[in-house]
Design an enzyme around this catalytic site. Structure first.
Site, PDB file in Angstrom:
ATOM      1  N   HIS A  98      48.080  32.584  10.546  1.00 42.57           N
ATOM      2  CA  HIS A  98      49.560  32.583   9.903  1.00 42.57           C
ATOM      3  C   HIS A  98      50.078  33.958  10.590  1.00 42.57           C
ATOM      4  CE1 HIS A  98      52.314  30.455   7.127  1.00 42.57           C
ATOM      5  NE2 HIS A  98      52.901  30.831   8.419  1.00 42.57           N
ATOM      6  N   ASP A 121      53.445  26.966   2.103  1.00 42.95           N
ATOM      7  CA  ASP A 121      52.086  27.699   2.026  1.00 42.95           C
ATOM      8  C   ASP A 121      51.679  27.786   0.747  1.00 42.95           C
ATOM      9  OD1 ASP A 121      50.235  29.394   2.621  1.00 42.95           O
ATOM     10  OD2 ASP A 121      51.303  30.660   4.132  1.00 42.95           O
ATOM     11  N   HIS A 123      50.391  30.632  -0.095  1.00 47.04           N
ATOM     12  CA  HIS A 123      50.419  32.142  -0.116  1.00 47.04           C
ATOM     13  C   HIS A 123      51.973  32.671   0.341  1.00 47.04           C
ATOM     14  CE1 HIS A 123      46.295  30.876   0.717  1.00 47.04           C
ATOM     15  NE2 HIS A 123      45.920  31.817  -0.124  1.00 47.04           N
ATOM     16  N   ASP A 125      52.274  35.535   2.013  1.00 44.61           N
ATOM     17  CA  ASP A 125      52.333  36.285   3.414  1.00 44.61           C
ATOM     18  C   ASP A 125      53.260  37.321   3.110  1.00 44.61           C
ATOM     19  OD1 ASP A 125      50.145  34.482   3.668  1.00 44.61           O
ATOM     20  OD2 ASP A 125      51.333  33.159   5.241  1.00 44.61           O
ATOM     21  N   HIS A 138      47.475  38.329   8.599  1.00 49.81           N
ATOM     22  CA  HIS A 138      48.002  37.017   8.374  1.00 49.81           C
ATOM     23  C   HIS A 138      48.524  36.832   7.000  1.00 49.81           C
ATOM     24  CE1 HIS A 138      44.367  34.473   6.212  1.00 49.81           C
ATOM     25  NE2 HIS A 138      44.341  35.674   5.911  1.00 49.81           N
ATOM     26  N   ASP A 225      51.715  26.011   6.666  1.00 44.38           N
ATOM     27  CA  ASP A 225      50.257  26.478   6.871  1.00 44.38           C
ATOM     28  C   ASP A 225      49.645  25.371   6.068  1.00 44.38           C
ATOM     29  OD1 ASP A 225      47.882  27.466   6.047  1.00 44.38           O
ATOM     30  OD2 ASP A 225      48.634  29.579   5.714  1.00 44.38           O
ATOM     31  N   ASP A 227      46.804  25.098   4.457  1.00 46.07           N
ATOM     32  CA  ASP A 227      46.191  25.413   3.167  1.00 46.07           C
ATOM     33  C   ASP A 227      47.411  25.308   2.020  1.00 46.07           C
ATOM     34  OD1 ASP A 227      47.978  27.818   2.576  1.00 46.07           O
ATOM     35  OD2 ASP A 227      46.231  29.223   3.473  1.00 46.07           O
ATOM     36  N   GLU A 270      46.730  27.798  10.825  1.00 45.90           N
ATOM     37  CA  GLU A 270      45.388  27.636   9.898  1.00 45.90           C
ATOM     38  C   GLU A 270      44.579  26.723   9.887  1.00 45.90           C
ATOM     39  OE1 GLU A 270      44.405  30.359   8.792  1.00 45.90           O
ATOM     40  OE2 GLU A 270      46.224  31.811   8.695  1.00 45.90           O
TER      41      GLU A 270
END
Length: 298
Positions: A98, A121, A123, A125, A138, A225, A227, A270
């Protein structure tokens, strides 16, 4: 739909687990061109930006991994994205980790005064060199786009290429560091955690997101992303977090974005085929792209 330009960014320098550099190849193998051919008048595949296999370097002053390399490579990506938008083509970037979003967003900010970003995402980030527990870039890419972080990264697109915090919506967050939580509150960034998705439902989350961004942005970038999805649906990612967005909910989200007609660029990041099961994650990414670009069952 108009022209689509596909660009691979096989970079795994922003984190420790190798393999995500093979993400663009996995996505192409999963049939991206065949899937999207009928949805665009013209598709050009620009291939991959050359990244190579450089050794990991840790910046002695900041503890950041691969700082100079990431700055150099994301600057190349920013220039490519700038060129794609300049010729009125839709940029679709394939990652890579990312950290590539630093380059994508920097390139887009050459053309949009009020760029909106949907950050799909697990996360945020939103770490900075001061708050990052790992030094992995990332986990800093959205903060960098806000102008927060090392100057080598924040100036990839020039000093004025800064994203506005009120033009961001994070969807699917379920793993945030303390520094990220503080920054979200300080900047007033709109976040839909898994709690809100469960409580409100994806339909309401996407309706609110679209309405929030539609009136005040001149373009909206989707930074997805894999994830963000639950690991059961997308196992081939470097930092999986249980309890994520389902495959079905993600299709609904993409379909609603297609109907809204607000998305002007996108990146899917990712995908790590080494950690995947029979290319399941790349296949999911391609299917979601189909929905994002208006593919319909009937």
């Amino acid at each position: 739909m108009k022209k689509l330009s596909i660009l691979g960014m096989p970079m795994d320098l922003g984190q420790l687990r190798r393999g995500v550099d093979m993400g663009p190849s996995a996505i192409r193998y999963a049939g991206i061109n065949e899937r999207l051919n009928k949805l665009f008048n013209e598709i050009e595949d620009l291939g991959d930006i050359e990244v190579g296999r450089p050794a990991v370097k840790v910046d002695s002053d900041t503890g950041l991994r691969n700082l100079e390399l990431i700055a150099d490579k994301t600057k190349i990506l920013a220039e490519k994205v700038d060129q794609v938008v300049a010729k009125d083509s839709f940029p679709l970037i394939l990652g890579g980790d990312h950290s590539i979003a630093i380059g994508t967003i920097a390139g887009l900010l050459q053309h949009y005064q009020n760029l909106g970003v949907i950050w799909y995402d697990a996360h945020g980030d939103l770490n900075t060199p001061e708050t990052s527990p790992s030094g992995n870039i990332h986990g800093m890419s959205l903060a960098v786009s806000l102008g927060l972080g090392h100057p080598m990264l924040t100036e990839v697109g020039g000093e004025t290429a800064i994203l506005k915090s009120e033009n961001i919506v994070i969807i699917g967050a379920r793993s945030l560091d303390e520094g990220e939580r503080e920054l979200i509150k300080e900047k007033g960034i709109k976040v839909y955690t898994m709690h809100e998705i469960d409580r409100l439902g994806m339909t309401t989350v996407m309706e609110e997101t679209i309405n929030y961004l539609k009136g005040k942005t001149d373009g909206v970038h989707l930074s997805l992303d894999l994830d963000g999805l639950d690991p059961n649906d997308a196992p081939g990612v470097g930092t999986p977090v249980m309890g994520g967005i389902s495959y079905r909910e993600s299709h609904l989200a993409m379909e609603m974005l297609a109907e809204s007609n607000i998305i002007t660029s996108a990146e899917f990041v990712e995908v790590n085929p080494i950690l995947d099961e029979k290319n399941k994650t790349a296949t999911a990414a391609v299917a979601l792209m189909g929905s994002l670009f208006g593919e319909k069952l009937l």
